[in-house]
Motif scaffolding. Structure first.
Motif, mmCIF file in Angstrom:
data_model
loop_
_atom_site.group_PDB
_atom_site.id
_atom_site.type_symbol
_atom_site.label_atom_id
_atom_site.label_comp_id
_atom_site.label_asym_id
_atom_site.label_seq_id
_atom_site.Cartn_x
_atom_site.Cartn_y
_atom_site.Cartn_z
ATOM 1 N N TYR A 170 0.819 -1.211 0.000
ATOM 2 C CA TYR A 170 0.000 0.000 0.000
ATOM 3 C C TYR A 170 0.852 1.259 0.000
ATOM 4 N N LEU A 171 2.040 1.196 0.591
ATOM 5 C CA LEU A 171 2.921 2.357 0.536
ATOM 6 C C LEU A 171 3.369 2.617 -0.896
ATOM 7 N N VAL A 172 3.710 1.558 -1.631
ATOM 8 C CA VAL A 172 4.085 1.723 -3.033
ATOM 9 C C VAL A 172 2.908 2.264 -3.835
ATOM 10 N N ARG A 173 1.713 1.757 -3.572
ATOM 11 C CA ARG A 173 0.538 2.269 -4.296
ATOM 12 C C ARG A 173 0.341 3.756 -4.046
ATOM 13 N N GLU A 174 0.532 4.187 -2.810
ATOM 14 C CA GLU A 174 0.400 5.609 -2.503
ATOM 15 C C GLU A 174 1.459 6.424 -3.218
ATOM 16 N N ARG A 175 2.684 5.914 -3.237
ATOM 17 C CA ARG A 175 3.761 6.646 -3.899
ATOM 18 C C ARG A 175 3.539 6.723 -5.409
ATOM 19 N N LEU A 176 2.986 5.658 -5.975
ATOM 20 C CA LEU A 176 2.754 5.637 -7.426
ATOM 21 C C LEU A 176 1.642 6.596 -7.842
ATOM 22 N N LYS A 177 0.812 7.021 -6.896
ATOM 23 C CA LYS A 177 -0.232 8.004 -7.209
ATOM 24 C C LYS A 177 0.361 9.380 -7.482
ATOM 25 N N ARG A 178 1.532 9.628 -6.912
ATOM 26 C CA ARG A 178 2.161 10.930 -7.066
ATOM 27 C C ARG A 178 2.812 11.048 -8.445
ATOM 28 N N ARG A 179 2.959 12.248 -8.877
ATOM 29 C CA ARG A 179 3.644 12.511 -10.133
ATOM 30 C C ARG A 179 4.840 13.396 -9.844
ATOM 31 N N ALA A 180 6.008 12.944 -10.295
ATOM 32 C CA ALA A 180 7.225 13.729 -10.045
ATOM 33 C C ALA A 180 7.087 15.105 -10.679
ATOM 34 N N ASP A 181 7.402 16.141 -9.898
ATOM 35 C CA ASP A 181 7.304 17.506 -10.414
ATOM 36 C C ASP A 181 8.649 18.058 -10.859
ATOM 37 N N GLY A 182 9.695 17.223 -10.805
ATOM 38 C CA GLY A 182 11.007 17.651 -11.267
ATOM 39 C C GLY A 182 11.809 18.435 -10.255
ATOM 40 N N THR A 183 11.269 18.674 -9.066
ATOM 41 C CA THR A 183 11.970 19.468 -8.069
ATOM 42 C C THR A 183 12.674 18.613 -7.022
ATOM 43 N N GLU A 184 12.436 17.319 -7.013
ATOM 44 C CA GLU A 184 13.084 16.465 -6.025
ATOM 45 C C GLU A 184 14.578 16.377 -6.290
ATOM 46 N N PRO A 185 15.400 16.530 -5.224
ATOM 47 C CA PRO A 185 16.848 16.451 -5.418
ATOM 48 C C PRO A 185 17.344 15.029 -5.664
ATOM 49 N N VAL A 186 16.489 14.066 -5.440
ATOM 50 C CA VAL A 186 16.848 12.667 -5.624
ATOM 51 C C VAL A 186 15.857 12.040 -6.589
ATOM 52 N N SER A 187 16.360 11.263 -7.536
ATOM 53 C CA SER A 187 15.494 10.527 -8.453
ATOM 54 C C SER A 187 15.050 9.236 -7.777
ATOM 55 N N VAL A 188 13.753 9.070 -7.569
ATOM 56 C CA VAL A 188 13.217 7.911 -6.871
ATOM 57 C C VAL A 188 12.360 7.083 -7.831
ATOM 58 N N VAL A 189 12.734 5.830 -7.982
ATOM 59 C CA VAL A 189 11.940 4.882 -8.757
ATOM 60 C C VAL A 189 11.146 4.031 -7.769
ATOM 61 N N THR A 190 9.840 4.041 -7.906
ATOM 62 C CA THR A 190 8.983 3.255 -7.022
ATOM 63 C C THR A 190 8.430 2.077 -7.806
ATOM 64 N N VAL A 191 8.604 0.873 -7.264
ATOM 65 C CA VAL A 191 8.311 -0.338 -8.030
ATOM 66 C C VAL A 191 7.470 -1.304 -7.199
ATOM 67 N N MET A 192 6.433 -1.863 -7.818
ATOM 68 C CA MET A 192 5.719 -3.011 -7.250
ATOM 69 C C MET A 192 6.445 -4.252 -7.755
ATOM 70 N N SER A 193 7.187 -4.900 -6.878
ATOM 71 C CA SER A 193 8.140 -5.910 -7.323
ATOM 72 C C SER A 193 7.479 -7.151 -7.911
ATOM 73 N N ASN A 194 6.425 -7.648 -7.264
ATOM 74 C CA ASN A 194 5.814 -8.910 -7.686
ATOM 75 C C ASN A 194 4.311 -8.705 -7.896
ATOM 76 N N PRO A 195 3.925 -8.042 -8.991
ATOM 77 C CA PRO A 195 2.513 -7.675 -9.179
ATOM 78 C C PRO A 195 1.562 -8.857 -9.218
ATOM 79 N N ARG A 196 1.987 -9.998 -9.739
ATOM 80 C CA ARG A 196 1.085 -11.155 -9.766
ATOM 81 C C ARG A 196 0.798 -11.664 -8.363
ATOM 82 N N ALA A 197 1.820 -11.735 -7.531
ATOM 83 C CA ALA A 197 1.619 -12.170 -6.150
ATOM 84 C C ALA A 197 0.771 -11.163 -5.389
ATOM 85 N N VAL A 198 0.968 -9.872 -5.676
ATOM 86 C CA VAL A 198 0.153 -8.837 -5.039
ATOM 87 C C VAL A 198 -1.308 -8.995 -5.425
ATOM 88 N N GLN A 199 -1.556 -9.251 -6.698
ATOM 89 C CA GLN A 199 -2.930 -9.418 -7.170
ATOM 90 C C GLN A 199 -3.621 -10.584 -6.483
#
Length: 298
Positions: free
Chosen positions: A27-56
């Motif tokens: 659920y934390l990844v789902r919340e993070r994926l709702k956001r859209r990078a605005d280009g102002t973050e000093p760090v590039s963050v890739v948010t990944v749902m690692s095992n989508p089939r198992a999650v489903q």
């Protein structure tokens, strides 16, 4: 101890759902994926749902444990449509976030997990000389009730107790705080905030010593005892020789026969029954880590 100059941490991956029924990370990844990078973050963050089939399916894994599929042999093995899903997925993740060990790989990967054991917020790092991860452990220890276990800039964040296939708000909030504190440290490090900090000589860490299985019938290999009530939920509390460890189903107390006091953790972890692990035992150590500074700063 002289400050060590290290590269800035510019690419970070936050991964959840490596085990599809550990729902705080999902659920934390789902919340993070709702956001859209605005280009102002000093760090590039890739948010990944690692095992989508198992999650489903809300299961730990579909065919095999994804967390055991990141060896170099597995990542380089040929795959086909008949290969286990998690094996295929591990190579997809390696291409997305790696390749593992290459200059193109993310600088830091944080893998989010839950445990049924009473670990609280526990950071697992895979090197005792990974200064960035260890400083992040120190940062979180100073601000939360955090344990650090050590066995590449890769760190697992384990938080419990939480039953599998359930999300508890207090556990979700603790994970969210832990990720935010990690990001805060990275941003401060990148901006030179730690260029004059003192070395740390008091980082509490435990190093895995051995795993203990449940008592089993010698012929059927069926479990014959459960974790003793005096030990249950006492993760990271010192276990002394002679202390109760298991309570047999016939009522007999089975005691710890080791010769030294050790720290148990992942006590009665639900997912480890299939692995033959009732708990892990670790030795406590103090880790001395040097102060660090961004090497881009002069």
């Amino acid at each position: 101890m002289k400050a060590v100059a290290m590269p800035t941490v510019s690419r970070v991956a936050v991964c959840g759902g490596t085990h599809g029924n550990e729902l705080a990370g999902v659920y934390l990844v789902r919340e993070r994926l709702k956001r859209r990078a605005d280009g102002t973050e000093p760090v590039s963050v890739v948010t990944v749902m690692s095992n989508p089939r198992a999650v489903q399916l809300c299961v730990r894994y579909v065919e095999t444990d994804l967390n055991r599929c990141f060896t170099r042999a597995t990542l380089s093995a040929p795959v086909s449509e008949t290969s286990p899903y998690e094996m295929i997925r591990s190579q997809e993740l390696n291409a997305l976030l790696g390749p593992k060990g290459s200059a193109q790989a993310v600088d830091l990967l944080c893998d989010l997990h839950n445990t049924t054991a009473n670990t609280g917020l526990c950071l697992i790092t895979y090197s005792d000389c990974d200064w960035i991860c260890l400083h992040i452990c120190k940062h979180l220890q100073a601000r939360t009730n955090t344990s650090c276990a050590g066995k590449a800039m890769h760190k697992s964040m384990e938080i419990g107790p939480q039953p599998h296939s359930v999300v508890r708000s207090v556990i979700f909030s603790a994970m969210q705080e832990g990720v935010q504190l990690m990001m805060d440290w990275i941003c401060q490090f990148n901006s030179g905030g730690f260029s004059t900090t003192n070395p740390c000589r008091n980082l509490f860490a435990v190093c895995v010593f051995m795993n203990i299985d449940y008592p089993r019938d010698s012929e059927t290999h069926v479990i014959t005892a459960a974790v003793h009530p005096n030990l249950q939920d006492r993760d990271f509390c010192l276990l002394h020789p002679g202390d109760p460890m298991f309570l047999s189903f016939s009522g007999e107390t089975l005691r710890y026969k080791g010769k030294e006091a050790l720290y148990p953790f992942f006590i009665n972890e639900g997912a480890y029954y299939e692995k033959g692990i009732a708990l892990s035992l670790a030795r406590k150590r103090r880790v001395e880590i040097p102060s660090v500074r961004s090497e881009t700063l002069r």
